[in-house]
Design an enzyme around this catalytic site. Structure first.
Site, PDB file in Angstrom:
ATOM      1  N   GLY A  82       0.786  -1.229   0.000  1.00  0.00           N
ATOM      2  CA  GLY A  82       0.000   0.000   0.000  1.00  0.00           C
ATOM      3  C   GLY A  82       0.816   1.275   0.000  1.00  0.00           C
ATOM      4  N   ARG A 116      13.686   2.499   1.762  1.00  0.00           N
ATOM      5  CA  ARG A 116      13.652   3.792   2.416  1.00  0.00           C
ATOM      6  C   ARG A 116      12.493   3.840   3.413  1.00  0.00           C
ATOM      7  NH1 ARG A 116      12.371   8.904  -1.231  1.00  0.00           N
ATOM      8  NH2 ARG A 116      13.088  10.649   0.030  1.00  0.00           N
ATOM      9  N   THR A 134       6.075   5.460  12.444  1.00  0.00           N
ATOM     10  CA  THR A 134       5.048   4.477  12.058  1.00  0.00           C
ATOM     11  C   THR A 134       5.704   3.200  11.522  1.00  0.00           C
ATOM     12  OG1 THR A 134       4.810   5.517   9.876  1.00  0.00           O
ATOM     13  CG2 THR A 134       3.257   6.195  11.582  1.00  0.00           C
ATOM     14  N   GLN A 143       5.118  -0.544  12.913  1.00  0.00           N
ATOM     15  CA  GLN A 143       4.750  -1.684  12.072  1.00  0.00           C
ATOM     16  C   GLN A 143       5.624  -2.892  12.398  1.00  0.00           C
ATOM     17  OE1 GLN A 143       2.312  -1.919   9.155  1.00  0.00           O
ATOM     18  NE2 GLN A 143       1.647  -0.738  10.892  1.00  0.00           N
ATOM     19  N   LYS A 193      10.120  -0.039   0.461  1.00  0.00           N
ATOM     20  CA  LYS A 193       9.650  -1.411   0.242  1.00  0.00           C
ATOM     21  C   LYS A 193       8.618  -1.760   1.306  1.00  0.00           C
ATOM     22  CE  LYS A 193      13.660  -3.570  -1.896  1.00  0.00           C
ATOM     23  NZ  LYS A 193      14.642  -4.650  -1.758  1.00  0.00           N
ATOM     24  N   GLY A 194       7.945  -2.885   1.081  1.00  0.00           N
ATOM     25  CA  GLY A 194       6.907  -3.308   2.020  1.00  0.00           C
ATOM     26  C   GLY A 194       7.462  -3.569   3.405  1.00  0.00           C
ATOM     27  N   GLU A 237       4.310  -6.443   6.874  1.00  0.00           N
ATOM     28  CA  GLU A 237       4.294  -7.862   7.245  1.00  0.00           C
ATOM     29  C   GLU A 237       5.691  -8.418   7.512  1.00  0.00           C
ATOM     30  OE1 GLU A 237       0.589  -9.493   4.683  1.00  0.00           O
ATOM     31  OE2 GLU A 237       1.988  -8.196   3.673  1.00  0.00           O
TER      32      GLU A 237
END
Ligand code: MOS
Length: 745
Positions: A514, A629, A635, A639, A702-703, A706
């Site tokens: 996202g 990055r 936040t 995560q 990048k993600g 998860e």
């Protein structure tokens, strides 16, 4: 990997811009929505068989009960497209028909929907419904029906169910050190704080649905396909989501029931699933059996890897989890054999949950790798570093970046890893056995199509609109930062609006894609405004010709670049407009097809195991992560910490237990479905490498969502082994599994 650009806003630990709204209650979650007309309240009556038919349903008493407006069953529910129709729209967008006939697909499936003035009235009336069933032969336990297993057509997290590289059997037979271990991982529920909830209202043939979902565009498709209406007549509104974790990627029965009932009653209908209902009318992760065989040379070079998984797929709902996904990406091996198999079962919907694939795949694979390292007499950190691949092991693709070794080394330094082969049970404090373990975290990095619109007015106020969601991850905040960065604008002058299908279409929140996908779209929309301003300014004032667009700042309604300033209003007057508008769009390109893209981490754990009771306490967790990055230091850290806590839960607590006689989940609340609470969570140390990957997206991110869950569970499991000398190979690890295997002190 590329150098980080210098930035003012991106990366800063900006407080959540939606924080005040959340803590003052001004943030409206789906069930909080109040329209002009008072909504009636819905309540689901669940099937009490797992598979079969409703032979009789008595509704008279419920219909006569106080406050009841509607009792909807298969006998009077409006016609819908059959469940699964329009499969092209994918599992989230296909028809999600409910009450379409007398068939029961799974235990807890709705057999009636009561709508009343109040929740209490609806719930009371639900208890007055009498249902007689005719149960049929059904499949609840995938392992009992292994003979019917098949390779799923589509798999979440891997392109193919089967992967063969080299000749596994031959190489395995010749490997000096071998391991053949079968693991069991548990069924789990996402257990988001906010339950699945919907307020549906109709205006003529237009439907507006306030629903807790992660992806709006596929929710719109699901309603249009189910109700056989034009998608243009469906508006989805979801400004705030109280946690998704995959459980809200798609819509669920309560949403469709609310829409059907609202149309019948010609008034809005609101329903929030009860916590118990979420366990059957929300999705879950199914339990898996995973057999892993590993072969290595005597000096610890990994040669052969086989990973074979078996789990349930719920009948008619096409989802299977690629548990062997991390196996295909983590370590070099000349021979590889991957098999994913599923058995169709009459159970509630199985779907994505928190790092689908990696969460349960690293749990087992990283345990097996650890076991093999110990068997080879090599420090488990050394063993992992020694088997670093040059290319993606299963596919041979080049990596966009590969920083796993760096993550493992920096994690080791952060944690204070002491090298040397594990000597189980060697470390004690009184009657506590102390163990330390580590594991690799790895998670594919994805990009999905997204669009965004931005508008800058003459006073220098920017609004940004897109149908993205913020599921608690900080989307409002990072998109504000990205817009602020691109336009040299103060975040206080920016309003980011999300969660409405009236806004440009995005991929929503899922798969950790996202932030990068929608952030890029927002940055492009703002860059377009920036370029327009400079181009127009240059027409008014030749001094502006050739200025570097990256130097532009918007201050007090003026466009400002080194010594030059022009009122936005004067530029707009010259153009003849009220605002500057920009649209940004992004699609995954060649770099996502051709390169193997991952986020990485090295996670370390210290546990104590009580030598008398087997009680496991996690004493420390430390991880070094690379998710490209970092968009917001605060936040992003949250995560990772949240992910690590879920990893802890997967190792030691979270487990949905099914009664295999009925296909029903038994522990359907947060008293009996255990998630880690504050008392269970130790000090979490998180280091972020903060790199830049231009192959991922122009922002270099990048993600991350998860990533933290991957690796944490097995680091804890490996620490439990180091403490006790025993591996249960069954997750979550219960103290009773350890009791008979604890060393005598
Ligand atoms: Mo995630 S399990 O794709 O929300």
């Amino acid at each position: 990997m590329n150098d980080q650009p210098t930035t003012k806003w991106i990366g800063q630990p900006l407080d959540r811009v939606d924080g005040p709204a959340k803590v003052t209650g001004a943030a409206t979650y789906s069930a909080d929505y109040r329209g002009d007309q008072q909504a009636a309240i819905g309540f689901i009556v669940e099937a009490t068989i797992g598979s079969g038919k409703v032979s009789q349903i008595e509704t008279a008493d419920a219909e006569a009960a106080d406050g009841v407006h509607l009792v909807m069953t298969h006998q009077n529910a409006p016609e819908q497209a059959p469940f699964g129709d329009n499969a092209d729209a994918g599992r989230f967008g296909m028809s999600h028909a409910v009450l379409q006939n007398d068939e029961v697909r799974y235990y807890g499936a709705p057999v009636a929907f009561i709508v009343a003035d109040t929740l209490e009235q609806a719930r009371h009336a639900a208890g007055l419904i009498k249902v007689t069933y005719q149960a049929d032969g059904s499949v609840f336990d995938a392992f009992e029906h292994e003979d019917d297993a098949f390779a799923p057509d589509s798999l979440d997290g891997a392109e193919e169910a089967d992967v063969d590289k080299g000749d596994f059997d031959a190489v395995f037979a010749e490997s000096a050190e071998t391991l053949d271990a079968t693991f069991h991982t548990a069924a789990q529920h996402a257990a988001a704080m906010e339950p699945h909830a919907t307020v549906a209202e109709w205006d003529g043939d237009k439907l507006t649905v306030h629903i807790a979902v992660q992806i709006l565009s596929s929710a719109r498709k699901a309603f249009a396909n189910t109700l056989k209406i034009d998608p243009a007549n469906v508006r989805i509104v979801t400004p705030f989501v109280g946690g998704g974790f995959g459980s809200k990627l798609g819509v669920h029965s309560e949403g469709v029931l609310a829409a059907l009932a609202a149309r019948k009653l010609q008034r809005p209908v609101r329903i929030a699933q009860t916590r118990r209902h979420v366990f059957s009318n929300g999705p879950h992760r199914t339990n898996h059996r995973q057999r892993i065989r590993l072969g290595a040379s005597a000096d610890g070079k990994l040669l052969s890897v086989a990973h074979e998984t078996l789990g349930a797929m719920s009948r008619d709902y096409p989802f299977a989890e690629a548990a062997a996904s991390p196996t295909m990406a983590s370590y070099a091996a000349e021979a590889m054999k991957i098999r994913h198999r599923v058995v169709a079962a009459n159970i509630p919907h199985v779907d994505s949950m928190r790092a689908p694939g990696e969460a349960i795949g690293t749990l087992t694979y990283e345990s097996a790798i650890d076991e093999l390292a110990v068997q080879c007499g090599i420090d488990p950190l050394e063993f992992r570093l020694k088997n670093e691949p040059e290319q993606e092991p299963a596919s041979g693709k080049e990596f966009s970046t590969r920083t796993l070794a760096r993550c493992l080394r920096e994690g080791a330094e952060l944690f204070g890893w002491e090298k040397g082969p594990v000597k189980p049970g060697a470390s004690r404090e009184g009657r506590l056995l102390i163990g330390r373990g580590l594991a690799t975290a790895i998670r594919p990095n994805m990009m999905q199509p997204a669009e965004a619109a931005a508008e800058l007015d003459r006073d220098g106020r920017l609004s940004v609109e897109l149908d993205m969601t913020d599921i608690g991850t900080g989307t409002y905040t990072i998109l504000t930062q990205i817009a602020a960065e691109t336009l040299g604008l103060d975040p206080n002058a920016i309003a980011v609006r999300l969660g409405d299908t009236d806004y440009p279409k995005t991929c929503g929140s899922g798969g950790s894609f996202g932030a990068g996908s929608t952030g890029t779209a927002v940055s492009k929309a703002c860059a377009l405004i920036r370029d327009t301003i400079i181009e127009r300014a240059a027409r008014l004032d030749s001094d502006w010709a050739g200025v570097n667009s990256g130097d532009l700042r918007i201050e007090n309604g003026n466009a400002v670049v080194a010594g030059r300033s022009l009122a936005l209003g004067s530029i707009l007057d010259a153009i003849g407009g009220d605002s500057f508008k920009g649209k940004g769009q992004v699609e995954p390109g060649k770099a996502h097809e051709d390169l193997a893209q991952y986020s990485y981490g090295g996670v370390f754990a210290e546990v104590s195991v009580n030598a008398d009771t087997g009680e496991i306490r996690v004493r420390r967790l430390a991880g070094a992560f690379d998710a490209g990055r970092i968009l917001n230091e605060k936040t992003a850290r949250s995560q990772l910490m949240g992910g690590m806590i879920f990893g802890l839960g997967a190792a030691l607590m979270e487990e949905s237990l099914m009664d295999m006689r009925f296909g029903s989940f038994m522990n359907r609340d947060l008293a009996e479905y255990h998630i880690a609470v504050n008392r269970d969570v130790p000090r979490l140390e998180v280091k972020m490498l903060d790199t830049f990957d231009q192959n991922s997206n122009p922002l270099g991110s990048k993600g991350i969502g998860e990533l933290g869950i991957c690796g944490t569970g097995p680091a804890i499991a490996n620490a439990v082994y180091a403490a006790t000398g025993y591996r249960t190979r069954k997750f979550p690890i219960h103290l009773e599994d350890l009791l008979d295997h604890l060393p005598a002190l």
